[in-house]
Motif scaffolding. Structure first.
Motif, PDB file in Angstrom:
ATOM      1  N   ALA A 186       0.074  -2.123  12.705  1.00 14.25           N
ATOM      2  CA  ALA A 186       0.266  -0.824  11.814  1.00 14.25           C
ATOM      3  C   ALA A 186      -0.799   0.222  11.986  1.00 14.25           C
ATOM      4  O   ALA A 186      -0.465   1.454  12.340  1.00 14.25           O
ATOM      5  N   LEU A 187      -2.001  -0.158  11.964  1.00 13.27           N
ATOM      6  CA  LEU A 187      -3.134   0.535  11.672  1.00 13.27           C
ATOM      7  C   LEU A 187      -3.701   1.206  13.086  1.00 13.27           C
ATOM      8  O   LEU A 187      -4.198   2.153  13.072  1.00 13.27           O
ATOM      9  N   THR A 188      -2.944   0.613  14.052  1.00 12.72           N
ATOM     10  CA  THR A 188      -3.352   1.000  15.316  1.00 12.72           C
ATOM     11  C   THR A 188      -2.264   1.580  16.160  1.00 12.72           C
ATOM     12  O   THR A 188      -2.274   1.683  17.324  1.00 12.72           O
ATOM     13  N   GLY A 189      -1.343   1.982  15.434  1.00 16.53           N
ATOM     14  CA  GLY A 189      -0.263   3.099  16.119  1.00 16.53           C
ATOM     15  C   GLY A 189       1.206   2.419  16.245  1.00 16.53           C
ATOM     16  O   GLY A 189       2.004   3.083  16.642  1.00 16.53           O
ATOM     17  N   ASP A 190       1.412   1.144  15.792  1.00 13.78           N
ATOM     18  CA  ASP A 190       2.658   0.629  16.061  1.00 13.78           C
ATOM     19  C   ASP A 190       3.649   1.118  14.962  1.00 13.78           C
ATOM     20  O   ASP A 190       3.547   0.547  13.716  1.00 13.78           O
ATOM     21  N   VAL A 191       4.607   2.037  15.222  1.00 16.06           N
ATOM     22  CA  VAL A 191       5.574   2.250  14.072  1.00 16.06           C
ATOM     23  C   VAL A 191       6.428   1.334  13.470  1.00 16.06           C
ATOM     24  O   VAL A 191       6.472   1.346  12.142  1.00 16.06           O
ATOM     25  N   ALA A 192       6.791   0.309  14.139  1.00 16.85           N
ATOM     26  CA  ALA A 192       7.719  -0.568  13.801  1.00 16.85           C
ATOM     27  C   ALA A 192       6.894  -1.415  12.667  1.00 16.85           C
ATOM     28  O   ALA A 192       7.083  -2.031  11.417  1.00 16.85           O
ATOM     29  N   ALA A 193       5.720  -1.774  13.096  1.00 19.52           N
ATOM     30  CA  ALA A 193       4.769  -2.690  12.158  1.00 19.52           C
ATOM     31  C   ALA A 193       4.518  -1.828  10.903  1.00 19.52           C
ATOM     32  O   ALA A 193       4.370  -2.310   9.743  1.00 19.52           O
ATOM     33  N   ALA A 194       4.125  -0.679  10.994  1.00 20.26           N
ATOM     34  CA  ALA A 194       3.697   0.445   9.939  1.00 20.26           C
ATOM     35  C   ALA A 194       4.704   0.302   8.732  1.00 20.26           C
ATOM     36  O   ALA A 194       4.742   0.274   7.718  1.00 20.26           O
ATOM     37  N   HIS A 195       6.223   0.653   9.388  1.00 21.35           N
ATOM     38  CA  HIS A 195       7.316   0.600   8.558  1.00 21.35           C
ATOM     39  C   HIS A 195       7.301  -0.701   7.994  1.00 21.35           C
ATOM     40  O   HIS A 195       7.762  -0.767   6.490  1.00 21.35           O
ATOM     41  N   ARG A 196       7.001  -1.885   8.501  1.00 22.37           N
ATOM     42  CA  ARG A 196       7.265  -3.194   7.833  1.00 22.37           C
ATOM     43  C   ARG A 196       6.353  -3.233   6.947  1.00 22.37           C
ATOM     44  O   ARG A 196       6.636  -3.617   5.619  1.00 22.37           O
ATOM     45  N   VAL A 197       5.240  -2.869   6.918  1.00 22.72           N
ATOM     46  CA  VAL A 197       4.087  -3.071   5.907  1.00 22.72           C
ATOM     47  C   VAL A 197       4.406  -2.158   4.777  1.00 22.72           C
ATOM     48  O   VAL A 197       4.303  -2.587   3.597  1.00 22.72           O
ATOM     49  N   VAL A 198       4.887  -0.880   4.819  1.00 20.21           N
ATOM     50  CA  VAL A 198       5.069  -0.076   3.728  1.00 20.21           C
ATOM     51  C   VAL A 198       6.328  -0.455   2.954  1.00 20.21           C
ATOM     52  O   VAL A 198       6.348  -0.556   1.767  1.00 20.21           O
ATOM     53  N   GLU A 199       7.241  -1.016   3.824  1.00 22.14           N
ATOM     54  CA  GLU A 199       8.868  -1.445   3.170  1.00 22.14           C
ATOM     55  C   GLU A 199       8.490  -2.694   2.248  1.00 22.14           C
ATOM     56  O   GLU A 199       9.055  -2.963   1.367  1.00 22.14           O
ATOM     57  N   ALA A 200       7.572  -3.387   2.814  1.00 20.53           N
ATOM     58  CA  ALA A 200       7.064  -4.746   2.059  1.00 20.53           C
ATOM     59  C   ALA A 200       6.273  -4.513   0.717  1.00 20.53           C
ATOM     60  O   ALA A 200       6.361  -5.284   0.055  1.00 20.53           O
ATOM     61  N   GLY A 201       5.605  -3.104   0.842  1.00 19.75           N
ATOM     62  CA  GLY A 201       4.876  -3.051  -0.477  1.00 19.75           C
ATOM     63  C   GLY A 201       3.629  -3.866  -0.647  1.00 19.75           C
ATOM     64  O   GLY A 201       3.208  -4.188  -1.674  1.00 19.75           O
ATOM     65  N   VAL A 202       3.100  -4.261   0.636  1.00 20.43           N
ATOM     66  CA  VAL A 202       1.963  -5.258   0.491  1.00 20.43           C
ATOM     67  C   VAL A 202       0.677  -4.395   0.833  1.00 20.43           C
ATOM     68  O   VAL A 202       0.848  -3.475   1.457  1.00 20.43           O
ATOM     69  N   GLY A 203      -0.242  -5.250   0.406  1.00 19.88           N
ATOM     70  CA  GLY A 203      -1.727  -4.551   0.684  1.00 19.88           C
ATOM     71  C   GLY A 203      -2.184  -3.432  -0.189  1.00 19.88           C
ATOM     72  O   GLY A 203      -1.225  -3.184  -1.257  1.00 19.88           O
ATOM     73  N   PRO A 205      -2.960   0.026  -2.231  1.00 17.54           N
ATOM     74  CA  PRO A 205      -2.305   1.277  -2.098  1.00 17.54           C
ATOM     75  C   PRO A 205      -2.999   2.312  -1.069  1.00 17.54           C
ATOM     76  O   PRO A 205      -2.175   2.966  -0.537  1.00 17.54           O
ATOM     77  N   ASP A 206      -4.155   2.432  -1.233  1.00 19.10           N
ATOM     78  CA  ASP A 206      -4.765   3.243  -0.402  1.00 19.10           C
ATOM     79  C   ASP A 206      -4.365   3.131   1.125  1.00 19.10           C
ATOM     80  O   ASP A 206      -4.248   4.122   2.218  1.00 19.10           O
ATOM     81  N   VAL A 207      -4.237   1.691   1.710  1.00 12.25           N
ATOM     82  CA  VAL A 207      -3.796   1.520   3.008  1.00 12.25           C
ATOM     83  C   VAL A 207      -2.441   1.757   3.124  1.00 12.25           C
ATOM     84  O   VAL A 207      -2.063   2.491   4.385  1.00 12.25           O
ATOM     85  N   ARG A 208      -1.518   1.485   2.262  1.00 18.96           N
ATOM     86  CA  ARG A 208      -0.177   1.942   2.536  1.00 18.96           C
ATOM     87  C   ARG A 208      -0.127   3.354   2.611  1.00 18.96           C
ATOM     88  O   ARG A 208       0.701   4.029   3.316  1.00 18.96           O
ATOM     89  N   ALA A 209      -0.851   4.196   1.604  1.00 18.44           N
ATOM     90  CA  ALA A 209      -0.545   5.489   1.815  1.00 18.44           C
ATOM     91  C   ALA A 209      -1.250   6.086   3.155  1.00 18.44           C
ATOM     92  O   ALA A 209      -0.503   7.110   3.714  1.00 18.44           O
ATOM     93  N   GLU A 210      -2.167   5.489   3.614  1.00 15.86           N
ATOM     94  CA  GLU A 210      -2.896   5.809   4.925  1.00 15.86           C
ATOM     95  C   GLU A 210      -1.423   5.632   5.950  1.00 15.86           C
ATOM     96  O   GLU A 210      -1.162   6.585   6.763  1.00 15.86           O
TER      97      GLU A 210
END
Length: 220
Positions: A186-203, A205-210
């Motif tokens: 997610a942090l290195t550009g994978d859109v699907a992975a980024a959506h997965r992290v954001v939608e799961a609400g894990v990690g 808050p600053d990381v999710r905001a990024e």
């Protein structure tokens, strides 16, 4: 035979000059029998490393609460030894804690590691940088490290104290399936992975905001 999760070795480093007059780095860490860990506070204006006596070469990108302690598995170093054809000593990736019996690649974001009285929390993966590449001296190192996804784990300090070589690591996993590899992608550009992290609400808050900002910027 299953290896019990434990601390194989500990390492700490001091800033040293880099060849060519570049920014000093503390990536070349040396073994120690034990060290104290504490929450170093914010990345900017805090104490730097969460390991007392350990130094940070580039506080812009390293250190702070979410990168207080860096752990890397000995098993993954052995993988890299086979890839590059030379030995890597524990601490050779600049890690503070070299583990045995711990799969950091699939460690879940937010899982807790109890090491004696110390409690550490898995926060973020390592993003390879030019300093790491120069330290390794291997061609296309950043790309190879990224493709392998064997990032190790940056940990925050939930409960401070002394970590000792040989100590058992008791792992408490949260009730979700987002691991460090997913967060790394997610942090290195994978859109699907980024959506997965954001939608799961894990990690954190600053990381999710990024990640949210990145998705919005890309219209994804």
């Amino acid at each position: 035979m299953i290896t019990r999760p434990h601390v194989l070795s500990l390492s700490s480093g001091r800033r040293t000059p880099t060849p060519g007059g570049g920014r000093p780095t503390a990536i070349d860490k040396k073994p120690v029998d034990s060290f104290e860990v504490r929450d170093p506070g914010p990345k900017h204006g805090g104490l730097g490393s969460g390991v007392v006596g350990d130094e940070i070469g580039n506080p812009k990108h390293h250190g702070g609460a979410l990168q207080a302690v860096y752990a890397y598995p000995r098993e993954d170093q052995e993988y890299w030894e086979r890839q590059i054809g030379r030995p890597i000593v524990p601490g050779g990736f600049g890690e503070n804690v070299t583990t045995l019996g711990v799969d950091t690649t699939h460690a879940r974001v937010g899982e807790l590691w109890r090491v004696g009285d110390v409690v550490l929390r898995v926060e973020v993966p390592r993003i390879p940088c030019a300093t790491f590449a120069a330290h390794m001296g291997e061609p296309r190192w950043v790309r190879r490290f990224t493709e392998a996804g064997r990032t190790g784990a940056y940990l925050s300090v939930v409960a401070p104290g002394t970590v000792r070589t040989g100590a058992d690591i008791e792992i408490e996993r949260p009730d979700h399936d987002v691991d460090l590899l997913v967060l790394f992608r997610a942090l290195t550009g994978d859109v699907a992975a980024a959506h997965r992290v954001v939608e799961a609400g894990v990690g954190h808050p600053d990381v999710r905001a990024e990640l949210v900002e990145s998705l919005e910027r890309r219209g994804a």
